[in-house]
Structures are given as C-alpha cells and as structure tokens.
Scaffold this active site. Structure first.
Site, PDB file in Angstrom:
ATOM      1  N   SER A   8     -17.770   9.446 -25.569  1.00 19.03           N
ATOM      2  CA  SER A   8     -16.724  10.444 -25.380  1.00 19.03           C
ATOM      3  C   SER A   8     -15.384   9.780 -25.666  1.00 19.03           C
ATOM      4  CB  SER A   8     -16.783  10.999 -23.957  1.00 19.03           C
ATOM      5  OG  SER A   8     -16.885   9.943 -23.024  1.00 19.03           O
ATOM      6  N   GLU A  10     -11.106   9.707 -25.023  1.00 20.33           N
ATOM      7  CA  GLU A  10      -9.959  10.116 -24.211  1.00 20.33           C
ATOM      8  C   GLU A  10      -8.703  10.225 -25.077  1.00 20.33           C
ATOM      9  OE1 GLU A  10      -9.349   8.346 -20.222  1.00 20.33           O
ATOM     10  OE2 GLU A  10      -7.346   7.856 -20.978  1.00 20.33           O
ATOM     11  N   ASP A 102      -1.886   7.763  -9.826  1.00 24.32           N
ATOM     12  CA  ASP A 102      -1.133   6.603  -9.345  1.00 24.32           C
ATOM     13  C   ASP A 102      -0.044   7.037  -8.389  1.00 24.32           C
ATOM     14  OD1 ASP A 102      -2.478   4.421 -10.445  1.00 24.32           O
ATOM     15  OD2 ASP A 102      -1.673   4.910 -12.425  1.00 24.32           O
ATOM     16  N   PHE A 212      -1.765  -3.341 -20.889  1.00 29.10           N
ATOM     17  CA  PHE A 212      -2.809  -2.440 -20.350  1.00 29.10           C
ATOM     18  C   PHE A 212      -3.580  -3.154 -19.228  1.00 29.10           C
ATOM     19  CE2 PHE A 212      -3.217  -0.388 -24.816  1.00 29.10           C
ATOM     20  CZ  PHE A 212      -2.285   0.577 -24.500  1.00 29.10           C
ATOM     21  N   HIS A 262     -17.108   5.431 -23.052  1.00 31.39           N
ATOM     22  CA  HIS A 262     -15.969   6.360 -23.051  1.00 31.39           C
ATOM     23  C   HIS A 262     -14.790   5.591 -23.655  1.00 31.39           C
ATOM     24  CE1 HIS A 262     -13.459   9.687 -21.675  1.00 31.39           C
ATOM     25  NE2 HIS A 262     -12.624   8.820 -21.133  1.00 31.39           N
TER      26      HIS A 262
HETATM   27  C1  LIG Z   1     -11.441   6.983 -16.258  1.00 35.64           C
HETATM   28  C2  LIG Z   1     -10.053   6.988 -15.668  1.00 35.64           C
HETATM   29  C3  LIG Z   1      -9.132   7.943 -16.091  1.00 35.64           C
HETATM   30  C4  LIG Z   1      -7.840   7.971 -15.550  1.00 35.64           C
HETATM   31  N1  LIG Z   1      -6.968   8.944 -15.957  1.00 35.64           N
HETATM   32  C5  LIG Z   1      -5.750   9.052 -15.373  1.00 35.64           C
HETATM   33  C6  LIG Z   1      -4.865  10.125 -15.684  1.00 35.64           C
HETATM   34  O1  LIG Z   1      -5.169  10.991 -16.509  1.00 35.64           O
HETATM   35  N2  LIG Z   1      -3.678  10.170 -15.063  1.00 35.64           N
HETATM   36  C7  LIG Z   1      -3.298   9.247 -14.122  1.00 35.64           C
HETATM   37  O2  LIG Z   1      -2.195   9.359 -13.581  1.00 35.64           O
HETATM   38  N3  LIG Z   1      -4.119   8.210 -13.799  1.00 35.64           N
HETATM   39  C8  LIG Z   1      -5.332   8.103 -14.395  1.00 35.64           C
HETATM   40  N4  LIG Z   1      -6.179   7.076 -14.049  1.00 35.64           N
HETATM   41  C9  LIG Z   1      -5.717   6.057 -13.104  1.00 35.64           C
HETATM   42  C10 LIG Z   1      -6.003   6.466 -11.639  1.00 35.64           C
HETATM   43  O3  LIG Z   1      -5.276   7.635 -11.323  1.00 35.64           O
HETATM   44  C11 LIG Z   1      -5.550   5.313 -10.759  1.00 35.64           C
HETATM   45  O4  LIG Z   1      -6.395   4.205 -10.934  1.00 35.64           O
HETATM   46  C12 LIG Z   1      -5.412   5.668  -9.295  1.00 35.64           C
HETATM   47  O5  LIG Z   1      -4.628   4.655  -8.663  1.00 35.64           O
HETATM   48  C13 LIG Z   1      -6.731   5.790  -8.541  1.00 35.64           C
HETATM   49  O6  LIG Z   1      -7.371   6.960  -8.842  1.00 35.64           O
HETATM   50  P1  LIG Z   1      -8.874   7.210  -8.274  1.00 35.64           P
HETATM   51  O7  LIG Z   1      -9.199   8.597  -8.563  1.00 35.64           O
HETATM   52  O8  LIG Z   1      -9.783   6.160  -8.736  1.00 35.64           O
HETATM   53  O9  LIG Z   1      -8.555   7.030  -6.696  1.00 35.64           O
HETATM   54  P2  LIG Z   1      -9.445   6.876  -5.422  1.00 35.64           P
HETATM   55  O10 LIG Z   1     -10.890   6.897  -5.691  1.00 35.64           O
HETATM   56  O11 LIG Z   1      -8.887   7.841  -4.427  1.00 35.64           O
HETATM   57  O12 LIG Z   1      -9.077   5.379  -4.967  1.00 35.64           O
HETATM   58  C14 LIG Z   1      -7.709   4.967  -4.871  1.00 35.64           C
HETATM   59  C15 LIG Z   1      -7.598   3.796  -3.883  1.00 35.64           C
HETATM   60  O13 LIG Z   1      -7.798   4.259  -2.549  1.00 35.64           O
HETATM   61  C16 LIG Z   1      -8.944   3.673  -1.958  1.00 35.64           C
HETATM   62  N5  LIG Z   1      -9.665   4.769  -1.297  1.00 35.64           N
HETATM   63  C17 LIG Z   1     -10.367   5.770  -1.887  1.00 35.64           C
HETATM   64  N6  LIG Z   1     -10.854   6.636  -0.986  1.00 35.64           N
HETATM   65  C18 LIG Z   1     -10.439   6.188   0.209  1.00 35.64           C
HETATM   66  C19 LIG Z   1     -10.611   6.680   1.535  1.00 35.64           C
HETATM   67  N7  LIG Z   1     -11.285   7.813   1.780  1.00 35.64           N
HETATM   68  N8  LIG Z   1     -10.039   5.961   2.561  1.00 35.64           N
HETATM   69  C20 LIG Z   1      -9.345   4.824   2.312  1.00 35.64           C
HETATM   70  N9  LIG Z   1      -9.151   4.327   1.070  1.00 35.64           N
HETATM   71  C21 LIG Z   1      -9.687   5.007   0.027  1.00 35.64           C
HETATM   72  C22 LIG Z   1      -9.755   3.045  -3.096  1.00 35.64           C
HETATM   73  O14 LIG Z   1     -10.496   1.902  -2.679  1.00 35.64           O
HETATM   74  C23 LIG Z   1      -8.643   2.695  -4.091  1.00 35.64           C
HETATM   75  O15 LIG Z   1      -8.042   1.464  -3.758  1.00 35.64           O
HETATM   76  C24 LIG Z   1      -7.465   7.002 -14.574  1.00 35.64           C
HETATM   77  C25 LIG Z   1      -8.388   6.021 -14.169  1.00 35.64           C
HETATM   78  C26 LIG Z   1      -9.681   6.012 -14.684  1.00 35.64           C
HETATM   79  C27 LIG Z   1     -10.657   4.962 -14.229  1.00 35.64           C
END
Ligand SMILES: Cc1cc2nc3c(=O)[nH]c(=O)nc-3n(C[C@H](O)[C@H](O)[C@H](O)COP(=O)(O)OP(=O)(O)OC[C@H]3O[C@@H](n4cnc5c(N)ncnc54)[C@H](O)[C@@H]3O)c2cc1C
Length: 286
Positions: A8, A10, A102, A212, A262
C-alpha cells in the site's frame, strides 16, 4: 500456501498549488502498480482535514483505487470525529488509519487534550459508532514510540489498540529488520494475530533521511548514515545506494514473514516503484 504480500502507498495532502497540480500524475503512476490501497495523512506538516479529504477524492476520482484517510484524535471532540467518520463513509472510504497524532510541543502530559487521549479510545469509538463497517489500521512502533517510558509499556499500549478492535497495524519507519522481528515475536507471545505491516521509507537523500529518523525516534544504522553523508553530493550514487539498502530490508522482511509493505511515498512515484520492481513480487509486472 500463504497469501502474496500486500503493498500500500501513503500520500500526504499537497502543500503548494504546484504540488497539487503534479499529484494526479503521481497517483496515476502509483496506481498502475495496483496497490491494496492508498492512505492519506492528516495533520503531519500542518495539513488540514480538508486537504486529506481532497486528496482522498483525487485518488478515488482518478483511479477508483481504495483510499484510506488517516484520522488523528488529538484535540478533537467526539462530535468532530463522528462528523469526519460520516463524511469519509459518504465518500466511499472503508478503511481508516486511526491515530492519536502528535502532541503540541508544549504538552505537559502524554495524554492528548480533547475527548480522546490515546488511539485505543479512537479505535473503540469507531467500533461503537460504525460497528465493523471500517477496517481499522493502527500505528505500531518496533523501536518504541518516542514518548513511551519503556518498550514493554509501549507494547501493552499497542495491545490496547488491538483489543479495542484494530484489524491491522502499520509500523513507523525503521531500517533495522531485527527490531520488526523482535516486535513480531512479542506479538506471538502475547497472542496478537493481526497483520503488522512494515512501514517503508525509501532513502533518497542524506539530510531528509536523518531528519525523518530523528523525528520519529528510528535508528539509522551508523554505516548507512556515514555512507549517505559521503555520497551527499553525488545524487545518482546516493539514490542507487539508498535503493540497494531498502531493497535488502524489504527482501529480508518479506522472506521472514512480513505480510506486506506500506510505502511512505512522500508523494513521489519513482523510488517506491523502483523498490517494488526490485522485489519482483508475484503477479506484479512493472
Ligand atoms: C503508520 C503511521 C501513520 C501516521 N500518520 C500520521 C498522520 O497522518 N498524521 C499525524 O499527525 N501523525 C501520524 N503518525 C504519527 C503518530 O500520530 C504519532 O506517532 C503519535 O505520537 C502517536 O500516535 P499513535 O496513534 O501511535 O498513538 P498511541 O497509540 O495513542 O500512543 C501514543 C503514546 O501514548 C502511549 N499510550 C497509548 N495508549 C496509552 C494508554 N491507554 N495509557 C497510557 N499511555 C498510552 C503509547 O505508549 C505512546 O507512547 C503516523 C504514525 C504511523 C506509525
């Protein structure tokens, strides 16, 4: 027989009128490789939700390929996320990349402000409001999310997203295949069976690769960094070296069980298509 590897692509919403004008041609070139789907980022680099929607529509109109918006929940209310899900569903999206996003640089806590603090809450909300309509992809961090206190805690947080209903995961970029294999071993031990698809960033330059990696906490092996630095002023040699390194990474991943790849295309068709060509995947004639 196991299924052939999926792949896929991005994209991110273009930031200038020139980039916007070029994007349909890039999408058409990439679509010729018949990816499983395109995903479209949101928020990264300051893009707006409307930019994500417009790029999604560009993919759908120009190719008919499946397009999956990234949906970040940081700073959003439940009503805002509900409205976006409805809009994407009406546009024909059947897959969502569900992320926290973020945090602002000034954030004092790892929990995001707004109605959702972590991505697992967003996954639960999508399941609550849309059942199994959307296929949900979540982020995975073989080298640990940079804000996590330890790999074990980060992995438990990954498990929360799976238990909340994620169908599949896409990893952050990495250049150490062993980090992915270690993550997969931990999945097996934890009974996690969803596909975890490696996120692949082609190497096309020295400064951008270093940036990056620094931005997401990925380890750039020292020897790769030194070679890229050495080749910085010889673009053709650097690109050739980068393609070789990433082709080997992809081959190693696929040969050892990765279910697909991906590609972070950075809105360029050439490097991703070159990698796919090198990989000689079954049924793909480029
Ligand atoms: C494939 C991919 C695509 C991405 N695309 C984008 C995008 O389009 N736009 C963008 O802005 N960013 C994007 N990102 C970056 C991403 O938004 C950041 O890495 C962000 O900081 C974490 O997102 P997450 O969904 O993994 O967060 P989470 O899974 O919520 O984790 C974030 C942090 O919180 C901790 N955590 C999670 N759940 C809990 C909980 N219940 N209690 C306590 N701590 C917890 C985790 O250990 C981690 O350190 C992408 C990342 C990836 C891997």
């Amino acid at each position: 027989m196991s299924a052939p590897p999926s792949y896929s692509f991005e994209l991110f919403p273009p930031r200038t009128p020139e980039a916007e004008a070029k994007l349909p041609a890039v999408i058409a070139q990439l679509a010729a490789a018949r990816p499983s789907y395109f995903s479209i980022t949101y928020g990264a680099g300051g893009s707006s939700q409307d930019g994500t929607y417009q790029t999604l529509m560009t993919v759908v109109r120009h190719t008919g390929a499946e397009a999956a918006p990234h949906l970040t929940c940081v700073g959003s209310t439940r009503a805002e996320i509900a409205a976006l899900l409805d809009r994407y569903r009406e546009a024909g999206a059947k897959r969502i990349v569900a992320l926290r996003g973020d945090l602002p640089a000034t954030a004092m806590s790892p929990a995001a402000p707004g109605d959702f603090h972590y991505a697992n809450e967003l996954v639960s909300f999508i399941r609550e409001t849309h059942g199994n309509f959307f296929k949900i992809e979540v982020g995975a961090y073989p080298e640990m999310h940079p804000q996590a206190p330890s790999p074990g805690v980060d992995f438990e947080n990954f498990r929360r997203k799976v238990e909340a209903g994620a169908d599949s995961a896409l990893t952050q970029l990495f250049y150490n295949a062993d980090a992915y294999f270690d993550f997969m071993e931990r999945c097996v031990k934890a009974g996690i069976k969803i596909p975890v698809v490696p996120g692949i960033m082609p190497i096309t330059g020295y400064a951008n690769t270093v940036r990056f990696c620094a931005g997401c906490g990925a380890d750039l092996p020292r020897w790769v960094r030194l070679r890229l630095e050495e080749l910085e002023n010889d673009k053709p040699a650097l690109v050739k070296f980068g393609i070789e390194v990433v082709t080997r990474l992809c081959e190693t991943l696929l040969a050892n069980g990765a279910p697909g790849l991906h590609f972070y295309t950075v809105n360029q068709a050439g490097p991703t298509l070159r990698l796919l060509k090198n990989l000689k995947l079954p049924g793909l004639d480029l």
